[in-house]
Design a protein around this motif. Structure first.
Motif, PDB file in Angstrom:
ATOM      1  N   ARG A  97       0.834  -1.192   0.000  1.00 20.34           N
ATOM      2  CA  ARG A  97       0.000   0.000   0.000  1.00 20.34           C
ATOM      3  C   ARG A  97       0.877   1.255   0.000  1.00 20.34           C
ATOM      4  N   SER A  98       0.288   2.363  -0.438  1.00 21.88           N
ATOM      5  CA  SER A  98       0.995   3.645  -0.459  1.00 21.88           C
ATOM      6  C   SER A  98       1.562   3.984   0.915  1.00 21.88           C
ATOM      7  N   HIS A  99       2.751   4.583   0.894  1.00 23.92           N
ATOM      8  CA  HIS A  99       3.458   5.112   2.062  1.00 23.92           C
ATOM      9  C   HIS A  99       4.188   4.045   2.892  1.00 23.92           C
ATOM     10  N   GLN A 100       4.101   2.783   2.500  1.00 20.28           N
ATOM     11  CA  GLN A 100       4.917   1.786   3.194  1.00 20.28           C
ATOM     12  C   GLN A 100       6.390   2.020   2.869  1.00 20.28           C
ATOM     13  N   LYS A 101       7.251   1.787   3.854  1.00 14.66           N
ATOM     14  CA  LYS A 101       8.689   2.055   3.714  1.00 14.66           C
ATOM     15  C   LYS A 101       9.382   0.893   3.010  1.00 14.66           C
ATOM     16  N   ILE A 102      10.330   1.231   2.137  1.00 14.58           N
ATOM     17  CA  ILE A 102      11.182   0.244   1.473  1.00 14.58           C
ATOM     18  C   ILE A 102      12.552   0.297   2.124  1.00 14.58           C
ATOM     19  N   ILE A 103      13.049  -0.863   2.534  1.00 16.54           N
ATOM     20  CA  ILE A 103      14.370  -0.947   3.156  1.00 16.54           C
ATOM     21  C   ILE A 103      15.274  -1.836   2.306  1.00 16.54           C
ATOM     22  N   PHE A 104      16.588  -1.584   2.386  1.00 17.59           N
ATOM     23  CA  PHE A 104      17.538  -2.216   1.479  1.00 17.59           C
ATOM     24  C   PHE A 104      18.582  -3.018   2.254  1.00 17.59           C
ATOM     25  N   THR A 105      19.005  -4.135   1.651  1.00 20.73           N
ATOM     26  CA  THR A 105      20.006  -5.008   2.265  1.00 20.73           C
ATOM     27  C   THR A 105      21.371  -4.333   2.331  1.00 20.73           C
ATOM     28  N   ALA A 106      21.742  -3.617   1.259  1.00 20.82           N
ATOM     29  CA  ALA A 106      23.106  -3.082   1.147  1.00 20.82           C
ATOM     30  C   ALA A 106      23.197  -1.596   1.463  1.00 20.82           C
ATOM     31  N   SER A 107      22.144  -1.027   2.034  1.00 13.96           N
ATOM     32  CA  SER A 107      22.161   0.415   2.279  1.00 13.96           C
ATOM     33  C   SER A 107      21.226   0.738   3.436  1.00 13.96           C
ATOM     34  N   ASP A 108      21.553   1.823   4.164  1.00  9.17           N
ATOM     35  CA  ASP A 108      20.651   2.275   5.211  1.00  9.17           C
ATOM     36  C   ASP A 108      19.661   3.309   4.681  1.00  9.17           C
ATOM     37  N   LYS A 109      19.716   3.577   3.384  1.00 10.34           N
ATOM     38  CA  LYS A 109      18.743   4.469   2.780  1.00 10.34           C
ATOM     39  C   LYS A 109      17.388   3.772   2.688  1.00 10.34           C
ATOM     40  N   THR A 110      16.323   4.566   2.555  1.00  8.30           N
ATOM     41  CA  THR A 110      14.981   3.999   2.450  1.00  8.30           C
ATOM     42  C   THR A 110      14.229   4.610   1.276  1.00  8.30           C
ATOM     43  N   GLY A 111      13.227   3.893   0.814  1.00  6.21           N
ATOM     44  CA  GLY A 111      12.320   4.378  -0.205  1.00  6.21           C
ATOM     45  C   GLY A 111      10.893   4.295   0.306  1.00  6.21           C
ATOM     46  N   GLU A 112       9.938   4.540  -0.590  1.00  6.90           N
ATOM     47  CA  GLU A 112       8.538   4.538  -0.182  1.00  6.90           C
ATOM     48  C   GLU A 112       7.650   4.044  -1.321  1.00  6.90           C
ATOM     49  N   VAL A 113       6.686   3.216  -0.984  1.00  5.48           N
ATOM     50  CA  VAL A 113       5.663   2.818  -1.955  1.00  5.48           C
ATOM     51  C   VAL A 113       4.806   4.042  -2.267  1.00  5.48           C
ATOM     52  N   THR A 114       4.639   4.343  -3.546  1.00  2.00           N
ATOM     53  CA  THR A 114       3.789   5.464  -3.952  1.00  2.00           C
ATOM     54  C   THR A 114       2.390   4.997  -4.328  1.00  2.00           C
ATOM     55  N   SER A 115       2.269   3.826  -4.958  1.00  6.43           N
ATOM     56  CA  SER A 115       0.981   3.210  -5.271  1.00  6.43           C
ATOM     57  C   SER A 115       1.134   1.708  -5.106  1.00  6.43           C
ATOM     58  N   GLY A 116       0.207   1.071  -4.445  1.00  6.16           N
ATOM     59  CA  GLY A 116       0.262  -0.380  -4.282  1.00  6.16           C
ATOM     60  C   GLY A 116      -1.125  -0.978  -4.301  1.00  6.16           C
ATOM     61  N   THR A 117      -1.237  -2.217  -4.780  1.00  2.00           N
ATOM     62  CA  THR A 117      -2.540  -2.865  -4.871  1.00  2.00           C
ATOM     63  C   THR A 117      -2.345  -4.362  -5.041  1.00  2.00           C
ATOM     64  N   PHE A 118      -3.451  -5.090  -5.050  1.00  2.00           N
ATOM     65  CA  PHE A 118      -3.471  -6.483  -5.488  1.00  2.00           C
ATOM     66  C   PHE A 118      -3.850  -6.496  -6.952  1.00  2.00           C
ATOM     67  N   SER A 119      -3.058  -7.157  -7.779  1.00  2.00           N
ATOM     68  CA  SER A 119      -3.303  -7.197  -9.214  1.00  2.00           C
ATOM     69  C   SER A 119      -4.256  -8.342  -9.557  1.00  2.00           C
ATOM     70  N   PRO A 120      -5.476  -8.039 -10.022  1.00  2.00           N
ATOM     71  CA  PRO A 120      -6.383  -9.110 -10.421  1.00  2.00           C
ATOM     72  C   PRO A 120      -5.863  -9.937 -11.594  1.00  2.00           C
ATOM     73  N   THR A 121      -5.100  -9.320 -12.489  1.00  2.00           N
ATOM     74  CA  THR A 121      -4.572 -10.045 -13.642  1.00  2.00           C
ATOM     75  C   THR A 121      -3.464 -10.999 -13.240  1.00  2.00           C
ATOM     76  N   LEU A 122      -2.572 -10.552 -12.370  1.00  2.00           N
ATOM     77  CA  LEU A 122      -1.400 -11.340 -11.988  1.00  2.00           C
ATOM     78  C   LEU A 122      -1.619 -12.178 -10.741  1.00  2.00           C
ATOM     79  N   GLN A 123      -2.678 -11.864 -10.000  1.00  2.00           N
ATOM     80  CA  GLN A 123      -2.984 -12.579  -8.753  1.00  2.00           C
ATOM     81  C   GLN A 123      -1.861 -12.473  -7.731  1.00  2.00           C
ATOM     82  N   GLN A 124      -1.270 -11.283  -7.645  1.00  2.00           N
ATOM     83  CA  GLN A 124      -0.273 -10.991  -6.635  1.00  2.00           C
ATOM     84  C   GLN A 124      -0.207  -9.483  -6.451  1.00  2.00           C
ATOM     85  N   SER A 125       0.435  -9.048  -5.392  1.00  2.00           N
ATOM     86  CA  SER A 125       0.519  -7.621  -5.124  1.00  2.00           C
ATOM     87  C   SER A 125       1.637  -6.986  -5.949  1.00  2.00           C
ATOM     88  N   ILE A 126       1.344  -5.806  -6.493  1.00  2.00           N
ATOM     89  CA  ILE A 126       2.313  -5.015  -7.243  1.00  2.00           C
ATOM     90  C   ILE A 126       2.297  -3.589  -6.698  1.00  2.00           C
TER      91      ILE A 126
END
Length: 363
Positions: free
Chosen positions: A294-323
Motif C-alpha cells: 500500500r501507499s506510504h509503506q517504507k522500502i528498506i535495502f540489504t546493502a544500504s541504510d537508505k529507504t524508499g517509499e511505496v507510492t501506489s500499491g494494490t493487489f493485481s487481479p490479472t497477476l494474482q499478486q501484489s504489485i
C-alpha cells in the motif's frame, strides 16, 4: 453533496457505489471491482471520466505557449489529431500536473485534458502563463467524457455509435483524436488496453452510455480504473508525482524534450538536477508472498541504510499478486523489502509496466 456528471443517474440505475472523488460524486464500483477490472482486460468496459477538465488553446501563438508551458514539445505533433503526454512543471521542475494534448487544427489549435483534482490550480497556472502570449484558453464544461477500454472496445464502440462517428473511430491511429461534429474521439486511455476516450456534449452522454450497454460494454468504476492503470505502469497524480517531484524521479524522463534550444518552465532546474545526479527513481515492485503493498509503506535495502517509499500499491487481479510503484534512492541497490506492520517482507524490483494487452510482461 459533490458535483455530479451527466451520467450520475445512469450510475444509480446500475447500482453503483458512489464516493467523493476530487469533489465529484463518482462510482467506485458497480458491485465487483475485480469483475470490472477483468472485463476491461478481456472484453470491453466503460468509465465515466466527465470530471476531467477539457480546455482548448487557440490563437496565433498557441504553439509557442504550449512549448513554453509543457516539458514535452508540441512541435512533435506533425499530424492532425496526434497526441502527446507531458508534465506541466513549476519553476523548480516539480510536476503541477500531467496531461494529454491533441493537435486539433479543426478546433483552431490544441485540445488539452487535465486532471479533475488539480483543475483550479491548473487553470490558474495556465492562465497566468498565457498572458505572455497571443493565445486564448477556453474551458469546455459542456462536454462529458466516456472512456471505452479493452480488446473489444473499438469494435463495440463502433456498433454503438452513429455511422459518422464509427467512421472517425475507424480512421484513428493510436494516440490520435479527431472531432466529428460536437464530439471529439481520442484513441487514448488509462488502462494499458486499446480503446477510446470520447468527449461528447453532456446532454448526449446518457443515450450513448445506454447504446454502449446495449452492445455489451460493461460499466466500470474508479476502483477498477486504479488497478488497471497500476498494472499498466501509469502514474497517478498525487501518489506517484506532485509539485515536489520532478519527472526524473517519477519515471517520466522519456517525456522531456531537452535536446533543442526551446525554453520551457522548469527546464533549468531539470538540467541542474541531471548534472548533479538524480537522487531518486520510480520502480516497479512485485510481492511474491501473501500480502498487499500500500501507499506510504517504507522500502528498506540489504546493502544500504537508505529507504524508499511505496507510492501506489494494490493487489493485481490479472497477476494474482501484489504489485506497487515505489520511489527509491537511485544507488540503493536491488535487494529490498517492504515494511509491512513492522515486518520486512522481501520484494522484487521489476521493470514496468507489469501488464500489457492483458499479459504479464516483466521477467
Amino acid at each position: 453533496m459533490g458535483q455530479r456528471t451527466a451520467l450520475y443517474d445512469a450510475h444509480l440505475a446500475a447500482d453503483a457505489k458512489i464516493v467523493d472523488f476530487g469533489g465529484w460524486d463518482m462510482p467506485i464500483h458497480y458491485g465487483s471491482q475485480i469483475q470490472e477490472h477483468n472485463v476491461v482486460r478481456e472484453d470491453a468496459g466503460m468509465f465515466d471520466v466527465s470530471h476531467m477538465t477539457v480546455v482548448d488553446i487557440t490563437g496565433p501563438q498557441a504553439t509557442q505557449y504550449l512549448q513554453y508551458l509543457l516539458a514535452n514539445d508540441v512541435a512533435k505533433l506533425q499530424e492532425e489529431g496526434k497526441a502527446l503526454y507531458s508534465g506541466m512543471l513549476n519553476d523548480k521542475g516539480g510536476v503541477i500536473d500531467d496531461l494529454i494534448v491533441y493537435r486539433a487544427d479543426a478546433l483552431g489549435g490544441y485540445r488539452v485534458v487535465v486532471n479533475c483534482a488539480t483543475r483550479e490550480k491548473d487553470l490558474k497556472w495556465m492562465n497566468e502563463q498565457i498572458a505572455k502570449f497571443d493565445a486564448t484558453l477556453t474551458e469546455q464544461p459542456q462536454l462529458a467524457m466516456i472512456a471505452v477500454q479493452g480488446p473489444e472496445a473499438i469494435a463495440k464502440a463502433q456498433l454503438a455509435a452513429s455511422a459518422d462517428h464509427a467512421n472517425i473511430i475507424e480512421q484513428l491511429s493510436i494516440f490520435q483524436g479527431l472531432p466529428c461534429g460536437d464530439w471529439f474521439i481520442g484513441r487514448t486511455g488509462y488502462t494499458g488496453e486499446d480503446g477510446l476516450e470520447i468527449m461528447i456534449p453532456a446532454d448526449e452522454a446518457p443515450a450513448f452510455w445506454d447504446a454502449l450497454l446495449n452492445v455489451g460494454v460493461k460499466p466500470a468504476g474508479l476502483g477498477a480504473r486504479d488497478t488497471l492503470r497500476l498494472e499498466a505502469g501509469m502514474n497517478l497524480y498525487g501518489n506517484d508525482m506532485d509539485e515536489t517531484i520532478t519527472p526524473w524521479q517519477a519515471g517520466m524522463g522519456w517525456t522531456l524534450a531537452l535536446k533543442d534550444d526551446r525554453e520551457f518552465i522548469g527546464k533549468e532546474a531539470l538540467l541542474a538536477e541531471k548534472a548533479a545526479g538524480i537522487e531518486y527513481k520510480l520502480v516497479g515492485l512485485v510481492l511474491e508472498t501473501r500480502g498487499v503493498m500500500r501507499s506510504h509503506q517504507k522500502i528498506i535495502f540489504t546493502a544500504s541504510d537508505k529507504t524508499g517509499e511505496v507510492t501506489s500499491g494494490t493487489f493485481s487481479p490479472t497477476l494474482q499478486q501484489s504489485i506497487a510503484m515505489a520511489r527509491i534512492p537511485a544507488d540503493a541497490g536491488n535487494e529490498c523489502a517492504v515494511d509491512m506492520r513492522g515486518k520486512a517482507v522481501p520484494v522484487r524490483i521489476v521493470k514496468m509496466p507489469f501488464v500489457r494487452n492483458g499479459q504479464k510482461i516483466f521477467e
